[in-house]
Design an enzyme around this catalytic site. Structure first.
Site, PDB file in Angstrom:
ATOM      1  N   TYR B 106     -15.110 -19.670  80.682  1.00 58.19           N
ATOM      2  CA  TYR B 106     -15.761 -20.694  79.697  1.00 58.19           C
ATOM      3  C   TYR B 106     -17.160 -21.321  79.999  1.00 58.19           C
ATOM      4  CZ  TYR B 106     -11.920 -20.404  76.387  1.00 58.19           C
ATOM      5  OH  TYR B 106     -11.244 -20.034  75.423  1.00 58.19           O
ATOM      6  N   GLU B 207      12.149  -9.853  94.738  1.00 61.25           N
ATOM      7  CA  GLU B 207      11.521  -9.358  93.762  1.00 61.25           C
ATOM      8  C   GLU B 207      11.930 -10.301  92.527  1.00 61.25           C
ATOM      9  OE1 GLU B 207      12.150  -5.538  92.309  1.00 61.25           O
ATOM     10  OE2 GLU B 207      11.148  -5.878  90.624  1.00 61.25           O
ATOM     11  N   ASP B 259      14.693  -4.063  93.521  1.00 63.17           N
ATOM     12  CA  ASP B 259      15.422  -3.099  92.879  1.00 63.17           C
ATOM     13  C   ASP B 259      15.277  -1.771  93.474  1.00 63.17           C
ATOM     14  OD1 ASP B 259      15.947  -4.914  91.004  1.00 63.17           O
ATOM     15  OD2 ASP B 259      14.537  -4.472  89.112  1.00 63.17           O
TER      16      ASP B 259
END
Ligand SMILES: Nc1ncnc2c1ncn2[C@@H]1O[C@H](COP(=O)(O)OP(=O)(O)OP(=O)(O)O)[C@@H](O)[C@H]1O
Ligand SMILES: [Mg+2]
Lengths: 567, 387
Positions: B106, B207, B259
């Site tokens: 910005y 994770e 996983d």
């Protein structure tokens, strides 16, 4: 109108007579009265246009051809008398053209304006007129539609009088019928001619063509002053731009390549030469004594044969063989071109500049060439940009012996050439603001018809036009190339320069070491900005274009920056 | 915002970063004042210029550079953007601010109104979307050789840590073992953290946030003297930097638990060697010594002497069929040189054979106790991890 009804009667009779054909002779005046479209008088619109044309062309022939700076006044007014008579229809016009030319001798006026195929231009010379028909076709059309005579006022340079004639053409006899004559002593040194023809026309349809015709005349003759007043009282003035005129055309002798048996016969009748050899040397151009001897020896015709003898029946075959050999003999020099009067590159550029205020203009006058014994010169001018509107194919301005040609564009050899040019090669991408002017100057223009609107595809002329267009187009390509590079440079400047304020501001901030940091002042930013402006302008080059003001890159950079603001 | 920070570490970091920026851009300025066309020589951030350094064990940038020249039409805009971004960051450093990358977007976004070739008004924004200004930040990072964290630029916090350690941050001392059910959010500027008392023997990075919470509730970290960290999926830079510091400065071994699928393995790879797109960060963010603890294919299916952790029936219940995308990812991983060790090749081979994957939650549902007290400690003790 009387003629038309009698024609109808005769046709009726012919229909009844089944047993045999009825034969009669028709005068040339009657022929053109009946076939007026051949001379360009096919309808009221064309007729009005054609009348203006014939009168203006005669006026110009009477001036520039004789070294006089032309001052031509053209006016078209409504004929109120006829209007009142025929139920107020706005279709009756008086076309008046006045010139400051050489004038017509009083004894000649009647024939010049009242006898079809009477002309002072049946000589080998580059003039607008050539047939001896133009003004008479207008007079015929006028008397057949409006029923009024042509009015002529004229005075030749050294005469003390102005003469006037009002006359009709007797179509059956092809003779002038004078209905009024006058004569005044001159008060000034005026010389010239003023002709008025009354006719049925269609101004609203013809207006744009007539205006275009006059504009194009002004383009090709910037040394002429032309004033044109419309029926509405609108006045168009094309002031004289220069006092320089092309040298007037000179009369030439025929070239052996351009002769035919009939012309040869006429020549043999009138010549003062005593032998055929002398005829060849004195009556023809480009034939010297040695050439003539060589030629006659080669074709096996005795050089000392007498001109009149050649006209005798028993020599007819010999005469035909002579003319044939003259036409094909390669040993003669090319036709002379000194007597031609091209407009010249400068005047073409001047005329195009006035009309289109183009960004770029250039022209070329080609060296003289010949076709069938007639010399000719092709000139081409191209204007690009400026006030020209972008169009899908080049705006073609055709001229022949300084006459603008407006109709039958697609039949014209110049159109054939220009539309077959691959303009892409020359960096012209359509729609493009481009006009191409093609002028052919010749002692004989090979028109397709007596209306003088288009020129035939003579191979020699066609190839000259192509060469000329290509020559100027190559220069245009150079210009467009430079222009593209210039635009590219400018685009580059804009692309980069628009970031300068932002960069200057950022760098001014980064310039101060962390220990002693304070917000940069406007001065510090300015200083950096100046350095950046110098840097960018020194490293981008704007190519120079001849004839266009070269801009300083720094000025461009500054103007970009001046226009920037941040939001 | 602009109050003088009391934290010495902070003050020092600011001073250092500002100095680097100033010196780096001073060169550009000098060129301009000397009339020399300025350019920024920046290492190329492209895949082609990324390679794996087997010695360091991380992804590094190659030698290719781009010369960003102001006078080159195609680069002028990026040149301007780089200067603009650097000046905003510089000013923020000096004025004791902590801008986020969104703030930077910005602050630097304005409209340049100018006239084009035909004199028509045109508008151009210094940058359009945040993606554009983010990319400029990366340029400033590689040009200055600093990371945004070094320049005290904040991003969203995503990583969490709990465990047997005290730290100091922003002048406060924080005991990471006293966070209740919550956790300490790893701050955007992990280099401003000071490590105080450490009573942990290893770091466990999981994770998934949910698994982190479960292990936290059973106080896994207390029982096994650990620091428990999660990046909640794809780890952010701060989490990676934090883990790296734990490994490098405290010499704690780092175990990573994901996983059992190509996506999880890639997350491990990001921790270990760095991200492929942003190799320039790896020097500071990667933890080359990180170990892949599980879940491995051999944990599920067993291997030679190794007994699988799942029974035949469990396998049937927990295993998910691999999707096409997973297969494609696995094939991609096989191309990376750091996945070409025998152990990893075995993992990927089994995966492609069985076309099966397993979420770590499946192990937890076998019993949280199983995960916390058997699977993890056993694997660490027996050294059953992949380097
Ligand atoms: N304004 C004029 N000033 C001087 N002579 C003129 C003028 N108008 C006509 N004449 C003379 O009248 C003659 C006949 O003109 P006309 O227009 O009928 O034929 P032309 O101009 O010779 O050939 P073309 O049929 O090609 O126009 C001209 O040859 C010229 O001698
Ligand atoms: Mg005429």
């Amino acid at each position: 109108m009387a003629r038309a009804s009698s024609v109808a009667k005769q046709t009726g009779k012919t229909g009844e007579a089944r047993k045999g054909e009825r034969y009669r002779e028709m005068s040339v005046a009657e022929f053109f009265a009946r076939n007026r479209e051949l001379a360009g008088f096919s309808n009221p619109t064309r007729a009005l246009y054609q009348t203006v044309r014939e009168l203006v062309e005669n006026a110009l022939d009477a001036t520039d051809t004789h070294g006089i700076l032309p001052f031509i006044q053209v006016s078209i007014t409504y004929d109120e008398e006829l209007e009142a008579k025929h139920g107020n229809a706005k279709k009756w016009f008086r076309v008046t053209v006045e010139d400051n030319g050489i004038g017509v001798p009083p004894t000649v006026i009647a024939n010049a304006f009242g006898r079809v195929l009477f002309s002072s231009k049946y000589v080998i010379r580059q003039t607008r007129g050539m047939y001896g028909l133009g003004v008479k076709a207008a007079v015929l059309y006028g008397q057949m539609t409006a029923g009024k005579p042509v009015e002529v006022y004229s005075s030749i340079g050294n005469s003390e009088y102005v003469y006037s004639r009002k006359l009709y053409i007797d179509t059956e006899k092809n003779e002038p019928r004078i209905v009024e004559r006058g004569q005044w002593r001159k008060r000034s040194g005026w010389h010239g001619t003023r002709v008025t023809i009354t006719l049925e026309g269609d101004w609203s349809r013809a207006k744009s063509r007539i205006l275009e015709y006059i504009k194009r005349t002004a383009i090709i003759a910037p040394y002429a002053e032309i004033v044109f007043e419309t029926p509405e009282g609108q006045v168009f003035v094309f002031p004289r731009l220069t006092n320089k005129m092309p040298p007037p055309p000179k009369e030439a002798k025929p070239h052996p390549h351009g002769i035919d048996v009939n012309q040869m016969k006429l020549l043999l009748q009138s010549t003062n030469a005593r032998t055929l050899l002398q005829v060849l040397v004195t009556e023809f151009q480009s034939v010297g004594k040695i050439t003539a001897e060589k030629f006659l020896k080669q074709v096996g015709i005795p050089p000392d044969i007498k001109p009149r003898d050649l006209l005798r029946k028993e020599y007819n075959d010999l005469l035909v063989r002579l003319v044939d050999s003259m036409k094909s003999y390669r040993g003669f020099r090319a036709p002379k071109s000194e007597h031609l009067s091209p407009i010249g590159e400068d005047l073409i550029k001047l005329g195009l500049k006035r009309m289109f205020e183009p960004e770029w203009v250039d022209a070329v006058t080609r060296p003289p060439r010949a076709y069938a014994g007639h010399s000719f010169i092709v000139e081409v001018g191209i204007a690009y940009g400026g006030a020209l509107e972008p169009v899908q194919e080049p705006l073609l301005l055709r001229y022949a012996n300084k006459i603008p040609l407006l109709y039958e564009e697609r039949e014209d050899v110049a159109y054939k050439v220009v539309s077959n040019i691959n303009w892409k090669i020359y960096r012209v991408e359509f729609p493009a603001p481009i006009a191409v002017l093609v002028h052919i100057a010749s002692t004989k223009i090979p028109y397709k018809g007596v209306g003088k609107e288009s020129i035939s595809d003579v191979p020699e002329i066609e190839s000259e036009i192509r060469t000329a267009v290509q020559e100027v187009a190559r220069r245009l390509r150079l210009f467009l190339g430079r222009k593209a590079r210039e635009a590219e440079a400018r685009r580059k400047i804009i692309t980069i320069a628009k970031y300068i304020p932002e960069i200057a501001r950022g760098l001014a901030m980064l310039a101060k070491p962390p220990e002693k940091w304070s917000p940069p002042s406007e001065d510090e930013e300015r200083r950096l900005m100046e350095a950046l402006i110098k840097l960018v302008s020194r490293n981008i080059e704007i190519p120079e274009i001849p004839g266009v003001d070269h801009e300083d890159p720094e000025k461009v950079v500054r103007s970009v920056i001046e226009n920037i603001h941040l939001e | 915002m602009s109050s003088v920070p009391s934290d010495k570490v902070d003050v020092e970091a600011r001073r250092r970063a500002a100095k680097v920026i100033h010196e780096k851009f001073r060169k550009v300025l000098d060129d301009i004042l000397k009339g020399k066309p300025p350019k920024l020589v920046i290492p190329k951030r492209t895949l082609a210029n990324t390679r794996f350094d087997p010695e360091k064990g991380i992804l590094v940038m190659g030698e290719d550079v781009i010369e960003r020249e102001l006078l080159n039409m195609g680069e002028a805009r990026r040149f301007m953007q780089t200067i603009l971004m650097a000046s905003i960051i510089y000013q923020a450093l000096i004025e004791n601010e902590y801008p986020t990358i969104r703030d930077l977007y910005y602050r630097g976004k304005h409209t340049i109104v100018y006239r084009d070739l035909r004199g028509r008004k045109r508008e151009e924004n210094t940058w359009e979307e945040q993606a554009e200004s983010d990319s400029v930040i990366r340029d400033v990072e590689v040009y200055t050789g600093m990371l945004r964290e070094d320049m005290l630029i904040l991003s969203k916090e995503k990583g969490k840590v709990v465990g047997r350690m005290k730290i100091r941050s922003g002048g406060d001392t924080i005991d990471l073992s006293k966070m209740g059910h919550g956790a300490y959010a790893i701050e955007s500027t992990p280099d401003l953290i000071e490590f105080l008392d450490v009573d942990a023997e290893f770091v466990l990075v999981v994770e998934k946030d949910a698994v982190f919470q479960q292990l936290h509730r059973v106080k896994f970290w207390d029982k096994y003297k650990a620091l428990l960290v999660t990046g909640a999926g794809q780890p952010d830079r701060a989490t990676r930097r934090f883990v790296r510091r734990l490994n490098e400065e405290l010499k704690l071994p780092v175990y990573i638990l994901t996983d059992s699928d190509p996506y999880g393995w890639y997350i491990y790879s990001v921790f270990k060697v760095g991200s492929i797109q942003l190799s320039y960060e790896s020097m500071r963010l990667a933890t080359p010594k990180a170990r892949f603890l599980g879940v491995s294919m051999t944990d599920i299916f067993g291997w030679k002497g190794k007994k699988p952790y799942l029974t035949e029936r469990e396998r049937r219940n927990f295993i998910i069929k691999a999707k096409d995308l997973d297969i494609r990812r696995a094939r991609e991983l096989m191309k990376y040189s750091w996945f070409q060790t025998p152990r990893w090749r075995r993992e990927l081979k089994i995966f492609l054979q069985k076309k099966a994957k397993l979420e770590i939650e499946a192990l937890a549902s076998k019993g949280l106790k199983f995960l916390a007290d058997k699977y993890i400690p056993e694997k660490i003790q027996t050294g059953d991890w992949i380097e």
